[in-house]
Design a protein around this motif. Sequence first.
Motif, PDB file in Angstrom:
ATOM      1  N   ASN A 142       7.257  -4.398   9.910  1.00  0.00           N
ATOM      2  CA  ASN A 142       6.209  -3.676   9.194  1.00  0.00           C
ATOM      3  C   ASN A 142       6.214  -2.210   9.609  1.00  0.00           C
ATOM      4  O   ASN A 142       5.638  -1.835  10.632  1.00  0.00           O
ATOM      5  CB  ASN A 142       4.829  -4.303   9.474  1.00  0.00           C
ATOM      6  N   LYS A 159       1.397  -6.918   0.099  1.00  0.00           N
ATOM      7  CA  LYS A 159       2.614  -6.124   0.223  1.00  0.00           C
ATOM      8  C   LYS A 159       2.386  -4.852  -0.575  1.00  0.00           C
ATOM      9  O   LYS A 159       2.104  -4.909  -1.788  1.00  0.00           O
ATOM     10  CB  LYS A 159       3.819  -6.888  -0.338  1.00  0.00           C
ATOM     11  N   GLU A 177       4.097  -1.225   5.132  1.00  0.00           N
ATOM     12  CA  GLU A 177       4.745  -2.159   4.210  1.00  0.00           C
ATOM     13  C   GLU A 177       3.823  -3.325   3.847  1.00  0.00           C
ATOM     14  O   GLU A 177       3.755  -3.741   2.699  1.00  0.00           O
ATOM     15  CB  GLU A 177       6.056  -2.655   4.815  1.00  0.00           C
ATOM     16  N   VAL A 236       6.905   2.372  -1.782  1.00  0.00           N
ATOM     17  CA  VAL A 236       7.196   1.572  -0.590  1.00  0.00           C
ATOM     18  C   VAL A 236       8.158   0.452  -0.959  1.00  0.00           C
ATOM     19  O   VAL A 236       9.149   0.181  -0.274  1.00  0.00           O
ATOM     20  CB  VAL A 236       5.896   0.982   0.014  1.00  0.00           C
TER      21      VAL A 236
END
Length: 344
Positions: free
Chosen positions: A6, A45, A108, A341
Amino acid sequence: MAEVRNKRVVLRDYVAGFPKESDMKLVEGRIKLKVPEGSDNVLVKNLYLSCDPIIRVLMIKIEVVDEYHHYTPDAVGLTGYGVSKVVESGHPDYKKDDLVWGITKWEEYSFISPSQICFKIHHTHVPLSFYTGILGMPGLSAYAGFFELGSPKKGENVYVSAASGVVGQLVGQFAKLSGCYVVGSAGSRDKVDLLKNKLGFDEAFNYKEEPDLNAALKRYFAEGIDIYFENVGGKTLDAVLPNMRLHGRIPVCGMISQYNLTQPEGVTNLAHLIFKRVKMEGFIVNDFYHSYSKFLEFVLPLIREGKVVYVEDIAEGLENGPAALVGLFSGCNVGKQVVVVARE
């Protein structure tokens, strides 16, 4: 229970003056893709992050009381609006693979509370990144500020500052659709060209090339300004006030020229609010979430029919987020600045 990488963007220290890329850093951790038992949080996410000037305000060492959490250097990642996909939910209103937009972290994957989710995304025939801009907080800000606070009438004169930004470009086009005369200001010749030749503004000028802003406004608004959509503040606002017409309106959406100053600029012409009975009102988008469905009914057909042009500036990858954010304050972006992202 899956555990994955992450990446996230955190603040190195509180910021004074103009933000720099070095004020932020990318760190890598691990996250378990599981909502803790009994929690009503939602694990998402993050797909698209919105670069907004308000993020800068939260980088200073003061207590900020709003829907954002104030940043703690080296501890908490940056926070802002984003588009996300639900991975797992502890709340009955959200389920796996739902698409949502709201407040999330610059990372993330994020655990967010249901109160941070503004809306589910139901219309996926448009790019998801649009929900960081034209179909998200900036679009609703433009719509509510212009129509609810500006109360436009056909034939009125409208001035938009920071007009090539996402809010400004939409306000200008909404004004044209309402039968108004529209002038925008921006910080480069390319942006002026965009306003006049792609976004349909009647006129536009580069404020950096105008030594006397008051004279420039008199040139474009010989009969005065009915609606000034305020995105800039400071010297621009001071020059606008004497040029307002009787019973003019000034919706105050932002003051980007002031966010990096340790001592804000003074405004000397406020007496014109009295003489001309001008209504000047600040607002934040939260005040108008109740109008979101009405807003979508208004803007989605305009997008589909090509009656509204929308310009995005895309930065690929979380690692390019700090540069994209910093670039807002030097005018590097053309249109809505988005950080990708992940695309799915």
